[in-house]
Structures are given as C-alpha cells and as structure tokens.
Scaffold this active site. Structure first.
Site, PDB file in Angstrom:
ATOM      1  N   GLU A 288      42.738 -24.262  50.769  1.00 26.96           N
ATOM      2  CA  GLU A 288      42.202 -25.560  50.375  1.00 26.96           C
ATOM      3  C   GLU A 288      43.064 -26.147  49.260  1.00 26.96           C
ATOM      4  O   GLU A 288      43.497 -25.435  48.354  1.00 26.96           O
ATOM      5  CB  GLU A 288      40.765 -25.390  49.877  1.00 26.96           C
ATOM      6  CG  GLU A 288      40.111 -26.676  49.409  1.00 26.96           C
ATOM      7  CD  GLU A 288      38.737 -26.456  48.792  1.00 26.96           C
ATOM      8  OE1 GLU A 288      37.944 -27.411  48.790  1.00 26.96           O
ATOM      9  OE2 GLU A 288      38.469 -25.344  48.308  1.00 26.96           O
TER      10      GLU A 288
ATOM     11  N   LYS B 174      36.101 -32.557  54.459  1.00 25.06           N
ATOM     12  CA  LYS B 174      35.097 -31.634  53.943  1.00 25.06           C
ATOM     13  C   LYS B 174      33.750 -32.332  53.798  1.00 25.06           C
ATOM     14  O   LYS B 174      33.648 -33.400  53.193  1.00 25.06           O
ATOM     15  CB  LYS B 174      35.568 -31.084  52.602  1.00 25.06           C
ATOM     16  CG  LYS B 174      34.673 -29.995  52.004  1.00 25.06           C
ATOM     17  CD  LYS B 174      35.274 -29.499  50.700  1.00 25.06           C
ATOM     18  CE  LYS B 174      34.461 -28.387  50.070  1.00 25.06           C
ATOM     19  NZ  LYS B 174      35.056 -27.940  48.783  1.00 25.06           N
TER      20      LYS B 174
ATOM     21  N   CYS C  98      36.123 -24.424  52.371  1.00 21.19           N
ATOM     22  CA  CYS C  98      35.540 -23.754  51.208  1.00 21.19           C
ATOM     23  C   CYS C  98      34.009 -23.726  51.210  1.00 21.19           C
ATOM     24  O   CYS C  98      33.414 -22.955  51.940  1.00 21.19           O
ATOM     25  CB  CYS C  98      36.084 -24.362  49.925  1.00 21.19           C
ATOM     26  SG  CYS C  98      35.953 -23.239  48.487  1.00 21.19           S
TER      27      CYS C  98
END
Length: 281
Positions: A46, A117, A160
């Site tokens: 990430e 994300k 994540c």
C-alpha cells in the site's frame, strides 16, 4: 503456467515520505527480482510511492494522476517480464480530491482496472501513534468492490484495513474472485491481527489471499509496519511468509485446491442469506 497453477510474488520494503525517487527505484528493482523468481502476479505494498504519514499535506506532493508517470514505469516492467502488477498509491481523483488507488496492470502494460480503497483507516485515538491517523482527511473512500477478469483468473483487490471487514472478502468471493490481493501498510505491533485476518479471510471464503506490506520503520514519521508479506491458501494455511526485511516472497499456488476444499466442505452452498439481513441494515 498451466490452468491450475500460478506463481505469485509479494514485494515489501519501506517507502520513505521524503524520497519518492528512491521508492520507485527500490520497487522496480524488486519487481525484477520477483520476475526472476518466476512471479506472474506481483503484489506491491500500500502507498508504495510514499506513505504520506509524516505531515498533514505531504501526500499531495506524492500523489499523481493514474494513468501517469508511475503507472507507466510499472507498465514497462509488466511488458518486459509479462507480469500482472498491482499495488496502491495516492492518486488524483476525477472531480478533485484523492484516492488510495490500486491500479491493476496487465502483461501488455495496460491498466485493466483500478480499485479505490473503500474502508479507510480512521484511528484518531490510537495511543501508539502520536496524534492518531485519519485517512479520510486525505483521501476519498471508494464505492465499489470490483472483480477483474484476467488471464490469471478472476481477481479481487483490497487495500490494508479492508482486511478487517469480512463482508468485503465475502462479496468479492460471491462475485467470483478466486484470488484476493491485499496491498497493505499494516501498522506494528499488530502482527497477530495481520496473520489472523489473512488466514481467516482465506479459510472462510475458500480462496487464496496474497498480501504484501510495508516493512520496518518509516524514518521521517517514525511509524513502524508489520511487514511479513504473506500468502494463505483456501484452507487458511500460510504457504509463504516474508522475512522482516526488504525483499520478495514467491510461491507457486495450486489453484485446484480451491475446488478441492469447496467439494470437501461446501461452505458457500450452506450459506443462509435470509438470516443475515442485519448485515446490510
């Protein structure tokens, strides 16, 4: 590669906030190493071009358009080695603002699609991070969970803190993903959570989870990361783990194991969606 096998590589290193050029050089070098190890799918961490944790606005200097100069560098490597490459970076969003975006690049160098994300890391009261972190102060949350049809099979992308939400992985599985990637900068000292979530997401969905992370301590912000890039199989077994250093971990996956596990224990067929209505209320 045959229809039933796939070699995947996870790249891990420490991306510095104050040296984007160094981050690019390190990453490209490690992609070459992954290709030399036979990797066909290479997963980057990430925010691998720079974490943007050392100040409230430093991410703006790191961010760039997608497609843009950095994705073109990845495209060149993808074409050179015949790779699929994915990892997240700060990207300028259409209409203003920014995303924590994971573009998926195919072996012809084209961007097959991107995932923004969806579950941002907002933890303003964490006692182990001075001042806490609110990712939503920097980036806009994505609003879709796409699955990408690739030469490697249907691929789901996560970033994540998405890992903490089982609904994300279940939706990707129901949409056909057989491999789900997690590009991460998972904060230390949460090693137990990191391994637990990877194994759980793989086992409960009977898929492969390929998770790459930042490692070490970012020197400008002083924030540390778990590392331990990891690959788990549909039984929840960890088949490969990186050391606590910069590097690449590579594993050859037997994709036939997905059907083997699902035939032995047909979890997805035994679901009771009528009982789960509170999940979307």
């Amino acid at each position: 590669m045959t229809a039933d096998t796939l070699t995947v590589s996870c790249v891990q290193f420490t991306a510095r906030d104050d040296d984007k050029d160094r981050n690019l050089e390190t990453c490209l070098r490690l992609i070459d190493r992954a290709a030399a190890q036979g990797g066909q799918l290479v997963v980057l961490p990430e925010l691998w071009t720079g974490l943007g944790y050392s100040g409230p606005d430093c991410y703006r200097a790191i961010a760039e358009p997608v497609p843009g100069p950095t994705t073109e560098l990845l495209a060149s490597k993808a074409r050179e080695h015949g790779l699929h490459i994915v990892g997240s970076l700060y990207a300028e969003a259409s209409g203003g603002g920014h995303h924590n975006l994971a573009p998926l690049i195919g072996p012809d160098g084209k961007i097959l699609g991107s995932y923004a994300k969806t579950h941002l890391f907002d933890a303003p009261d964490r006692v182990d991070i001075p001042g806490g972190i609110r990712e939503s102060d920097k980036v806009l949350a994505g609003d879709d969970l796409p699955v990408f049809d690739t030469e490697l099979g249907p691929l789901g992308l996560t970033v994540c803190s998405d890992l903490r939400f089982p609904e994300v992985y279940r939706v990707l599985t129901l949409r056909g993903a057989r491999i789900v990637v997690c590009a991460s900068a998972f904060l230390s000292p949460r090693l137990d959570h990191w391994e637990f979530f990877i194994r759980a997401r793989a086992a409960e969905n009977q898929i492969f989870v390929v998770a790459s992370g930042q490692v070490g301590t970012e020197p400008v912000s002083g924030i540390g990361f778990v590392g331990r890039s990891m690959i788990a199989d549909p039984w929840g077994t960890v088949v490969a783990t990186a050391s606590d250093t910069e590097g690449v971990v590579t594993s050859r996956l037997d994709l036939g194991l997905i059907e083997t596990m699902r035939n032995r224990y047909p979890l997805l067929d035994q679901r009771r969606p009528d009982l789960y209505k509170d999940l979307v209320s």
